[in-house]
Design a protein around this motif. Structure first.
Motif, PDB file in Angstrom:
ATOM      1  N   UNK A 120       0.839  -1.198   0.000  1.00 39.32           N
ATOM      2  CA  UNK A 120       0.000   0.000   0.000  1.00 39.32           C
ATOM      3  C   UNK A 120       0.874   1.248   0.000  1.00 39.32           C
ATOM      4  N   UNK A 121       2.192   1.037   0.016  1.00 39.21           N
ATOM      5  CA  UNK A 121       3.147   2.131   0.035  1.00 39.21           C
ATOM      6  C   UNK A 121       4.314   1.766  -0.873  1.00 39.21           C
ATOM      7  N   UNK A 122       4.318   2.292  -2.078  1.00 40.80           N
ATOM      8  CA  UNK A 122       5.414   2.045  -3.019  1.00 40.80           C
ATOM      9  C   UNK A 122       6.680   2.685  -2.469  1.00 40.80           C
ATOM     10  N   UNK A 123       7.772   1.942  -2.524  1.00 43.60           N
ATOM     11  CA  UNK A 123       9.050   2.428  -2.014  1.00 43.60           C
ATOM     12  C   UNK A 123      10.097   2.248  -3.104  1.00 43.60           C
ATOM     13  N   UNK A 124      10.629   3.333  -3.585  1.00 43.85           N
ATOM     14  CA  UNK A 124      11.641   3.289  -4.642  1.00 43.85           C
ATOM     15  C   UNK A 124      13.012   3.499  -4.018  1.00 43.85           C
ATOM     16  N   UNK A 125      13.559   2.408  -3.507  1.00 36.76           N
ATOM     17  CA  UNK A 125      14.839   2.474  -2.814  1.00 36.76           C
ATOM     18  C   UNK A 125      15.908   1.587  -3.445  1.00 36.76           C
ATOM     19  N   UNK A 126      15.585   0.958  -4.580  1.00 32.32           N
ATOM     20  CA  UNK A 126      16.546   0.118  -5.272  1.00 32.32           C
ATOM     21  C   UNK A 126      16.714  -1.273  -4.698  1.00 32.32           C
ATOM     22  N   UNK A 127      16.056  -1.590  -3.591  1.00 29.61           N
ATOM     23  CA  UNK A 127      16.147  -2.930  -3.013  1.00 29.61           C
ATOM     24  C   UNK A 127      15.267  -3.900  -3.792  1.00 29.61           C
ATOM     25  N   UNK A 128      15.608  -5.188  -3.789  1.00 28.38           N
ATOM     26  CA  UNK A 128      14.769  -6.180  -4.466  1.00 28.38           C
ATOM     27  C   UNK A 128      13.357  -6.198  -3.880  1.00 28.38           C
ATOM     28  N   UNK A 129      12.364  -6.345  -4.749  1.00 31.84           N
ATOM     29  CA  UNK A 129      10.958  -6.421  -4.355  1.00 31.84           C
ATOM     30  C   UNK A 129      10.472  -7.819  -4.712  1.00 31.84           C
ATOM     31  N   UNK A 130      10.083  -8.593  -3.714  1.00 29.92           N
ATOM     32  CA  UNK A 130       9.660  -9.972  -3.913  1.00 29.92           C
ATOM     33  C   UNK A 130       8.137 -10.057  -3.923  1.00 29.92           C
ATOM     34  N   UNK A 131       7.616 -10.878  -4.831  1.00 35.82           N
ATOM     35  CA  UNK A 131       6.168 -11.119  -4.886  1.00 35.82           C
ATOM     36  C   UNK A 131       5.678 -11.642  -3.536  1.00 35.82           C
ATOM     37  N   UNK A 132       6.375 -12.611  -2.993  1.00 37.50           N
ATOM     38  CA  UNK A 132       6.053 -13.156  -1.676  1.00 37.50           C
ATOM     39  C   UNK A 132       7.350 -13.207  -0.862  1.00 37.50           C
ATOM     40  N   UNK A 133       7.973 -14.366  -0.786  1.00 39.99           N
ATOM     41  CA  UNK A 133       9.218 -14.507  -0.036  1.00 39.99           C
ATOM     42  C   UNK A 133      10.319 -15.052  -0.937  1.00 39.99           C
ATOM     43  N   UNK A 134      11.593 -14.822  -0.564  1.00 38.83           N
ATOM     44  CA  UNK A 134      12.689 -15.464  -1.293  1.00 38.83           C
ATOM     45  C   UNK A 134      12.561 -16.989  -1.182  1.00 38.83           C
ATOM     46  N   UNK A 135      13.100 -17.691  -2.158  1.00 35.44           N
ATOM     47  CA  UNK A 135      13.032 -19.159  -2.167  1.00 35.44           C
ATOM     48  C   UNK A 135      13.578 -19.776  -0.884  1.00 35.44           C
ATOM     49  N   UNK A 136      14.691 -19.239  -0.383  1.00 39.04           N
ATOM     50  CA  UNK A 136      15.304 -19.809   0.819  1.00 39.04           C
ATOM     51  C   UNK A 136      14.428 -19.649   2.062  1.00 39.04           C
ATOM     52  N   UNK A 137      13.390 -18.830   1.965  1.00 39.11           N
ATOM     53  CA  UNK A 137      12.443 -18.659   3.074  1.00 39.11           C
ATOM     54  C   UNK A 137      11.115 -19.346   2.768  1.00 39.11           C
ATOM     55  N   UNK A 138      11.091 -20.174   1.741  1.00 34.73           N
ATOM     56  CA  UNK A 138       9.890 -20.911   1.411  1.00 34.73           C
ATOM     57  C   UNK A 138       8.953 -20.245   0.427  1.00 34.73           C
ATOM     58  N   UNK A 139       9.394 -19.149  -0.179  1.00 38.62           N
ATOM     59  CA  UNK A 139       8.569 -18.436  -1.149  1.00 38.62           C
ATOM     60  C   UNK A 139       8.872 -18.825  -2.579  1.00 38.62           C
ATOM     61  N   UNK A 140       8.258 -18.097  -3.489  1.00 37.29           N
ATOM     62  CA  UNK A 140       8.456 -18.372  -4.918  1.00 37.29           C
ATOM     63  C   UNK A 140       9.767 -17.814  -5.452  1.00 37.29           C
ATOM     64  N   UNK A 141      10.294 -16.801  -4.780  1.00 35.03           N
ATOM     65  CA  UNK A 141      11.513 -16.149  -5.267  1.00 35.03           C
ATOM     66  C   UNK A 141      11.278 -15.231  -6.434  1.00 35.03           C
ATOM     67  N   UNK A 142      10.010 -14.975  -6.788  1.00 38.40           N
ATOM     68  CA  UNK A 142       9.677 -14.124  -7.933  1.00 38.40           C
ATOM     69  C   UNK A 142       9.788 -12.658  -7.545  1.00 38.40           C
ATOM     70  N   UNK A 143      10.524 -11.905  -8.365  1.00 36.81           N
ATOM     71  CA  UNK A 143      10.659 -10.460  -8.161  1.00 36.81           C
ATOM     72  C   UNK A 143       9.528  -9.732  -8.881  1.00 36.81           C
ATOM     73  N   UNK A 144       9.154  -8.569  -8.348  1.00 40.16           N
ATOM     74  CA  UNK A 144       8.156  -7.714  -8.964  1.00 40.16           C
ATOM     75  C   UNK A 144       8.760  -6.328  -9.166  1.00 40.16           C
ATOM     76  N   UNK A 145       8.119  -5.536 -10.016  1.00 45.53           N
ATOM     77  CA  UNK A 145       8.634  -4.202 -10.321  1.00 45.53           C
ATOM     78  C   UNK A 145       8.529  -3.288  -9.118  1.00 45.53           C
ATOM     79  N   UNK A 146       9.513  -2.390  -9.037  1.00 49.09           N
ATOM     80  CA  UNK A 146       9.536  -1.384  -7.981  1.00 49.09           C
ATOM     81  C   UNK A 146       8.396  -0.423  -8.186  1.00 49.09           C
TER      82      UNK A 146
END
Length: 146
Positions: A120-146
């Motif tokens: 609900x708050x777009x943040x343009x800070x250059x950090x990776x944006x994950x759809x859910x969680x990184x794979x190593x945390x049990x997520x899909x690892x899919x990135x989404x646009x900033x």
């Protein structure tokens, strides 16, 4: 027990009735944008720090800690005196999320945004944006646009 060669950081709830330390290095730091974290924190985003459960030591007020779990994935903890949120245990991940705002002296440095598709708050800070969680945390690892 805190090993003497590890860095430790102090934290507390809003009123100070519950105090704790975290020791060593967090396994991750970032921002969560999921609906559960937003609702729990009453904010548009929640800054997290993830620790092994052994790294989190309650030093005062353990009897003041309340627990609520909406799902088996998250056991949210707060101070029964002031209502201040302290941390969330994530048993499936084997990690404890200590909210960055309650650790007074931790040099917080986020490295990722998780559950960004719910933001609900777009943040343009250059950090990776994950759809859910990184794979190593049990997520899909899919990135989404900033």
């Amino acid at each position: 027990m805190i090993v003497s060669n590890q860095e430790s950081y102090k934290g507390s709830c809003f009123c100070g009735a519950v105090q704790f330390t975290v020791s060593g290095e967090p396994t991750g730091m970032g921002y969560c944008h999921c609906e559960s974290c937003r609702s729990w924190s009453a904010g548009p985003v929640n800054a997290f720090t993830l620790w092994s459960p052994e790294a989190v030591q309650i030093t005062q007020g353990a009897e003041n800690i309340g627990t609520y779990n909406k799902t088996p994935q998250s056991y949210r903890k707060w101070c029964k005196t002031c209502g201040g949120h302290i941390f969330t245990e994530h048993p499936d991940m084997g990690l404890t999320d200590v909210y960055a705002a309650v650790i007074s002296d931790l040099p917080y440095q986020a490295s990722v945004h998780v559950n960004y598709q719910e933001t609900r708050l777009r943040m343009q800070d250059g950090l990776p944006k994950m759809k859910d969680l990184p794979e190593e945390m049990g997520g899909s690892g899919i990135s989404v646009a900033e």
